[in-house]
Design a protein around this motif. Structure first.
Motif, PDB file in Angstrom:
ATOM      1  N   HIS A 102       0.808  -1.217   0.000  1.00  0.00           N
ATOM      2  CA  HIS A 102       0.000   0.000   0.000  1.00  0.00           C
ATOM      3  C   HIS A 102       0.840   1.265   0.000  1.00  0.00           C
ATOM      4  O   HIS A 102       0.430   2.269  -0.567  1.00  0.00           O
ATOM      5  N   GLU A 121       2.909   3.637  11.083  1.00  0.00           N
ATOM      6  CA  GLU A 121       1.604   4.202  10.766  1.00  0.00           C
ATOM      7  C   GLU A 121       0.524   3.411  11.493  1.00  0.00           C
ATOM      8  O   GLU A 121       0.709   2.237  11.816  1.00  0.00           O
ATOM      9  N   SER A 123      -3.646   2.327  11.492  1.00  0.00           N
ATOM     10  CA  SER A 123      -4.942   2.278  10.819  1.00  0.00           C
ATOM     11  C   SER A 123      -6.000   2.001  11.867  1.00  0.00           C
ATOM     12  O   SER A 123      -5.739   1.286  12.839  1.00  0.00           O
ATOM     13  N   TYR A 124      -7.165   2.565  11.618  1.00  0.00           N
ATOM     14  CA  TYR A 124      -8.308   2.302  12.493  1.00  0.00           C
ATOM     15  C   TYR A 124      -8.840   0.926  12.117  1.00  0.00           C
ATOM     16  O   TYR A 124      -9.291   0.711  11.003  1.00  0.00           O
ATOM     17  N   LYS A 125      -8.754  -0.024  13.056  1.00  0.00           N
ATOM     18  CA  LYS A 125      -9.170  -1.408  12.825  1.00  0.00           C
ATOM     19  C   LYS A 125     -10.688  -1.459  12.688  1.00  0.00           C
ATOM     20  O   LYS A 125     -11.416  -1.511  13.684  1.00  0.00           O
ATOM     21  N   ASP A 131     -10.291  -0.318   7.190  1.00  0.00           N
ATOM     22  CA  ASP A 131      -9.125   0.003   8.020  1.00  0.00           C
ATOM     23  C   ASP A 131      -8.425   1.296   7.601  1.00  0.00           C
ATOM     24  O   ASP A 131      -7.261   1.286   7.204  1.00  0.00           O
ATOM     25  N   PRO A 132      -9.124   2.422   7.684  1.00  0.00           N
ATOM     26  CA  PRO A 132      -8.517   3.666   7.169  1.00  0.00           C
ATOM     27  C   PRO A 132      -7.279   4.107   7.959  1.00  0.00           C
ATOM     28  O   PRO A 132      -7.247   3.999   9.190  1.00  0.00           O
ATOM     29  N   LEU A 133      -6.316   4.620   7.232  1.00  0.00           N
ATOM     30  CA  LEU A 133      -5.114   5.215   7.819  1.00  0.00           C
ATOM     31  C   LEU A 133      -5.514   6.378   8.713  1.00  0.00           C
ATOM     32  O   LEU A 133      -6.428   7.125   8.380  1.00  0.00           O
ATOM     33  N   LYS A 179       2.792  -5.822  10.245  1.00  0.00           N
ATOM     34  CA  LYS A 179       1.642  -5.301  10.989  1.00  0.00           C
ATOM     35  C   LYS A 179       1.669  -5.843  12.403  1.00  0.00           C
ATOM     36  O   LYS A 179       1.947  -7.028  12.603  1.00  0.00           O
TER      37      LYS A 179
ATOM     38  N   ARG B 106     -14.405   9.155   6.442  1.00  0.00           N
ATOM     39  CA  ARG B 106     -13.298   8.191   6.516  1.00  0.00           C
ATOM     40  C   ARG B 106     -13.373   7.336   7.771  1.00  0.00           C
ATOM     41  O   ARG B 106     -13.081   6.146   7.739  1.00  0.00           O
ATOM     42  N   TYR B 107     -13.768   7.939   8.897  1.00  0.00           N
ATOM     43  CA  TYR B 107     -13.754   7.221  10.173  1.00  0.00           C
ATOM     44  C   TYR B 107     -15.159   6.851  10.660  1.00  0.00           C
ATOM     45  O   TYR B 107     -15.327   6.383  11.789  1.00  0.00           O
TER      46      TYR B 107
END
Lengths: 238, 238
Positions: A102, A121, A123-125, A131-133, A179, B106-107
């Motif tokens: 990515h 970095e 990401s929101y799990k 899973d956005p950064l 990860k 996004r979130y």
């Protein structure tokens, strides 16, 4: 202490988790199921569950010796391990030493660029959101973690990178990126959780650059099982 | 000193830039053209160029007085301003005080959540890649900026947020979020560049919550010109 498998709590993409007779311990059972592209691609990698279980346990013990707290308790069988019960911090942590995946596609750069310093970095799990950064300001605004937790996770992640890079280098493997997931135990301690395996690490043969990880599955390159076995052989000499 | 407009150097989505008789100064000419969704949506907001020119110059002077260095030199006409020639740092900086826009989508959260602390985020300024979000580790790995530049930009951006929040509050407007760009002058100094306007800020009426910014254009809400004029009136009393 022996742990008895009780109810299934959860079934994820690659693992099942069971309660035990100890409220602070759960049993993880590794499957051969493989998914990619956030679940859009599905398949089986024969023997993966055994390899990932043993590799993860081995590497977590290497990390413990270097002062990194992990959820590892004891290996119970080829596919089953007792681990501390944790609440997973809903942040996927990715450490990158070399551009790939990515990172390369997102920022329009080639794979294989060696960074002067590793990057971290978060990401929101969250599967539904892919899973956005996000960065630590976002994580705090969304109340996913506190500043102190993020600082600790950052410190531990770079330490893990240092230990694993050196470990893999010794066995002729380049650790490209990986990860991590962290969890909080019942007494509030942050520990490394989840797994460390060719599912969660990009591992390239140090001499040939050959991919020895899940990218062989993601990219339909063939030789997936062989790659996993090769990593197992190099890491554990078996 | 008077500045003569020479060759057009660049035409962006909302502005043209011309060289002048001074190699360290360029002239910015604000257009009424509006784009959204990274150029996929196009239109015109009548009078926008004049409003954004005057607002930006006014607010940059407010910021200069508070110790924030900017590219502003002098207003030349309704649509034209002389600014210091800079090399733009290829990072878009977004400060958020309240959830809205991309943050909310996004979130997966509602718009309107007031954060305990403002967030800062960087995007890699690259149309072909859709300005992807990145963090400071990525920016450094990609050699888009140095750690020192990022630290300074972060400090200046939070300072700008503080000054602008207070300024807008006084005129009954809530500063929800905004985008900044920074540039480097010929002598290597980092200064605030680009613009500060309803194109680059989310501005909500403090009492009614009514949107007074480009979201009216992005979301086809109507009353776009009126909203820009209302902001102009409140900020500059004209």
């Amino acid at each position: 202490m022996t742990y008895e498998k009780k109810e299934q709590m959860y079934e994820g993409k690659a693992k099942k988790v069971y309660t035990t007779n100890d409220p602070d311990v759960v049993i993880v059972d590794y499957k051969d199921d493989a998914t990619a592209l956030n679940g859009k691609k599905k398949g089986t990698i024969v023997g993966k569950g055994v390899i990932n279980n043993k590799l993860t346990n081995y590497l977590m013990q290497v990390l413990e010796k270097q002062g990194v707290p992990t959820h590892f308790v004891s290996e119970l069988s080829d596919r089953e391990t007792a681990v501390k019960k944790v609440t997973i911090v809903p942040l996927e942590v990715i450490i990158r030493n070399i551009s790939a995946g990515h990172f390369a596609s997102r920022y329009g750069v080639d794979e294989g660029i060696v960074f002067a310093h590793p990057t971290i970095e978060f990401s929101y799990k969250c599967d539904e959101l892919d899973d956005p950064l996000l960065n630590h300001y976002h994580a705090i605004a969304l109340k996913l973690a506190t500043q102190e937790e993020i600082d600790l996770i950052t410190e531990l992640s770079f330490k893990i990178d240092e230990v694993l890079c050196a470990f893999f280098k010794d066995v002729g493997v380049t650790l490209v990126d990986f990860k991590l997931e962290f969890g909080k135990t019942s007494d509030g301690k942050i520990v490394l959780a989840d797994e460390i395996s060719p599912d969660t690490c990009r591992l390239w043969d140090a001499k040939t650059g050959e991919k020895l990880d899940k990218d062989r599955f993601r990219r339909d390159m063939g030789g997936v099982e062989d790659a996993y076995q090769e990593i197992m052989r190099r890491v554990m000499g078996a």
